[in-house]
Design a protein around this motif. Structure first.
Motif, PDB file in Angstrom:
ATOM      1  N   LEU A  95       5.782   0.313  -3.041  1.00 31.29           N
ATOM      2  CA  LEU A  95       4.363   0.168  -2.697  1.00 31.29           C
ATOM      3  C   LEU A  95       4.257  -0.233  -1.228  1.00 31.29           C
ATOM      4  CD1 LEU A  95       1.363  -0.024  -3.799  1.00 31.29           C
ATOM      5  CD2 LEU A  95       1.785  -2.474  -3.974  1.00 31.29           C
TER       6      LEU A  95
ATOM      7  N   PRO B 263       2.304   3.539  -7.195  1.00 30.29           N
ATOM      8  CA  PRO B 263       1.592   3.483  -5.914  1.00 30.29           C
ATOM      9  C   PRO B 263       0.622   4.631  -5.669  1.00 30.29           C
ATOM     10  CG  PRO B 263       3.848   2.786  -5.599  1.00 30.29           C
ATOM     11  CD  PRO B 263       3.751   3.255  -7.027  1.00 30.29           C
TER      12      PRO B 263
ATOM     13  N   ASP C 170       3.128  -6.131  -6.858  1.00 36.35           N
ATOM     14  CA  ASP C 170       4.164  -5.116  -6.778  1.00 36.35           C
ATOM     15  C   ASP C 170       5.456  -5.654  -7.371  1.00 36.35           C
ATOM     16  OD1 ASP C 170       5.554  -2.828  -6.104  1.00 36.35           O
ATOM     17  OD2 ASP C 170       6.034  -3.516  -4.089  1.00 36.35           O
TER      18      ASP C 170
END
Length: 511
Positions: free
Chosen positions: A288, A257, A306
């Motif tokens: 994330l 992230p 993600d």
């Protein structure tokens, strides 16, 4: 759905690729490039060298190299020789290097000449010999020729331990996780190819440190399994990533992230949308934030998928699929063939959808245990189920959202607080670039949440305004008692917050 044909011995995969892609680039770094035939030849020569030097089947080899083509060659050569690769961060201190060499019982260490003073200092304190093989940044292992004497044969066993990958050590001393080639390539076969669509046409820009399981899986083993090509960044920098992406060569970019956060901030400031050739970005290693996911996709017009993974499961457990049906902030659905449950940590019973519990899982990608830690293994794997220690919620459709860690819960006056929920709220403030929340002792309440933030413009910081922002969105007991401005949030290479280090720095600051 699961591409079982991708699961094969490393030597077999490399020989196949050398035949199928005789002129194709396999890996490149800023110093050198190897085609698939060169990769096959170099790894075979180095594997034969290891065997001739006395490396026995099942013995361990430390890979103490920077992100590079050499790192990939060394790691794959160890496995071809029947050894166990032990990735070690090139930024390790002497104490960290010594711990891994001792804990993993390494007999060989592959490094670079500039690290020899540290290596020699560490080896002088060990009670057993360790063979050192140096790699040249430009020529790699070109000075090592395949021994003429017979005896070396590729190891065909995909089920034996082939890698010892150390956990991040965010909650204690790092543990060596035993992983097989089958468990690692199963993730390729069940996730990166069917879900992310990785294939032989992809050119990957790797921003990840290779010594982590996420990178070893997606940026090394999945590359050779699918026949893709990859550029390896020695260390992520927004400036260098920008230069590389301007070439329009890349189609696929994995990261954590923080990589996507800083990259988005830089591109927003410059107005450049540099991902025109990139078809997909994937994020794992840490949670994330949903806002970052949405902002990234809106700005670049490129999907950012993600997923959730851990070293003990050869990386991935869940993943979001491309397309419209995604839940903001969710890490997606369990991989095909993997069973996931959300249970009450005290009773072990499944909790209903929408209720927080501990995530446990069972599947072909599960570790073989912690190296030389049978008691730790028994605690972590109960009746075949790995207890992740992560808290999660499942919605009615099975989408999972990670809410925190059991050991990171802040208990304020008997109320449980997940740091991730507060962090997600604070990151909604456009003035905040990064954030981490920790629990600090309190004489009356036991613990209270404290927030540390990295600001886009520290001169304009208004603590009262940020606290008001939190009060409007969080229950009163979840609102941070204090907010500190810091220069950076300490994180592992995989993006996890080092809360212990953050807590120590705050204690020094307040003391």
């Amino acid at each position: 759905m699961i591409h079982f044909d991708l699961i094969a011995p490393v030597g077999e995969i490399l020989r196949r690729n050398a035949r199928l892609y005789p002129e194709k680039m396999a890996f490149e770094d800023r110093r050198r490039t190897v085609t698939y035939p060169q990769l096959e030849a170099e790894t075979e020569a180095l594997a034969a060298h290891f065997a001739a030097s006395g490396l026995q089947k099942g013995q361990t080899v430390a890979i103490f190299l920077p992100n590079s083509v050499n790192w990939v060659v060394a790691c794959l050569a160890v496995v071809r020789a029947g050894g166990i690769s032990v990735p070690v961060s090139i930024e390790s201190t002497e104490a960290e290097l010594a711990y891994r060499l001792t804990d993993a019982e390494c007999t060989v260490l592959v490094s670079v000449p500039e690290k020899r003073p540290m290596v020699d200092a560490v080896l002088s304190r060990l009670d057993r010999p360790v063979i050192v093989t140096d790699a040249d940044p430009v020529s790699g292992f070109g000075g090592i020729e395949r021994p003429q004497s017979p005896g070396f044969e590729d190891d065909p066993d995909v089920d034996r331990p082939a890698y010892i990958v150390y956990t991040s050590g965010t909650t204690g001393q790092p543990k060596g996780v035993l992983l097989s080639t089958r468990s690692m390539l199963w993730v390729t076969a069940a996730c990166w190819t069917p879900i992310a669509g990785m294939n032989e046409k992809d050119v990957v820009l790797n921003t990840l440190p290779l010594y982590h399981s996420y990178a070893l899986n997606i940026a090394v083993l999945s590359i050779i399994a699918t026949g893709a090509s990859e550029y390896i960044m020695e260390k992520f920098s927004t400036t260098r990533a920008t230069e590389l992406l301007r070439t329009g060569r890349f189609t696929f970019m994995p990261g954590v992230p923080t990589v996507f956060h800083y990259f988005l901030s830089a591109c927003r400031a410059s107005g450049e949308k540099l991902l025109s050739s990139v078809r997909l970005c994937v994020s794992a290693g840490a949670i994330l934030p949903g806002t970052l996911n949405n902002d990234f996709e809106e700005f670049f017009g490129v999907p950012l998928l993600d997923g959730y993974g851990i070293t003990e499961t050869s990386t991935m457990v869940t993943m979001n699929w491309p397309g419209r049906w995604r839940v903001p902030g969710s890490c997606g659905l369990p991989l095909p063939g993997l069973t996931v449950r959300v249970v009450d940590p005290k009773t072990g019973l499944d909790v209903p959808a929408g209720i927080e519990g501990e995530l446990i899982c069972k599947g072909p990608n599960l570790m073989q245990g912690y190296h030389n830690k049978p008691q730790e293994t028994q605690k972590a794997v109960v009746d075949g189920w790995y207890r992740t220690g992560d808290l999660a919620k499942s919605d009615a459709n099975g989408f999972l959202t990670i809410t925190g860690r059991l050991k990171e819960l802040i208990i304020r006056g008997g109320q449980n607080i997940a740091p991730a929920e507060i962090e997600e709220t604070i990151l909604l403030d456009p003035a905040v670039m990064d954030c981490a929340v920790i629990g600090m002792p309190h004489t009356m309440l036991g613990e209270v949440p404290i927030a540390c933030v990295v600001l886009k413009d520290a001169s304009a910081f208004d603590e009262a305004a940020l606290l008001t922002h939190c009060k409007e969105r969080l229950s009163a007991y979840k609102v941070p008692d204090r907010i500190f401005v810091v220069g950076e949030i300490p994180r592992t290479g995989s993006g996890k917050i080092l809360r212990v280090k953050l807590r120590e720095s705050l204690c020094c600051l307040s003391g």
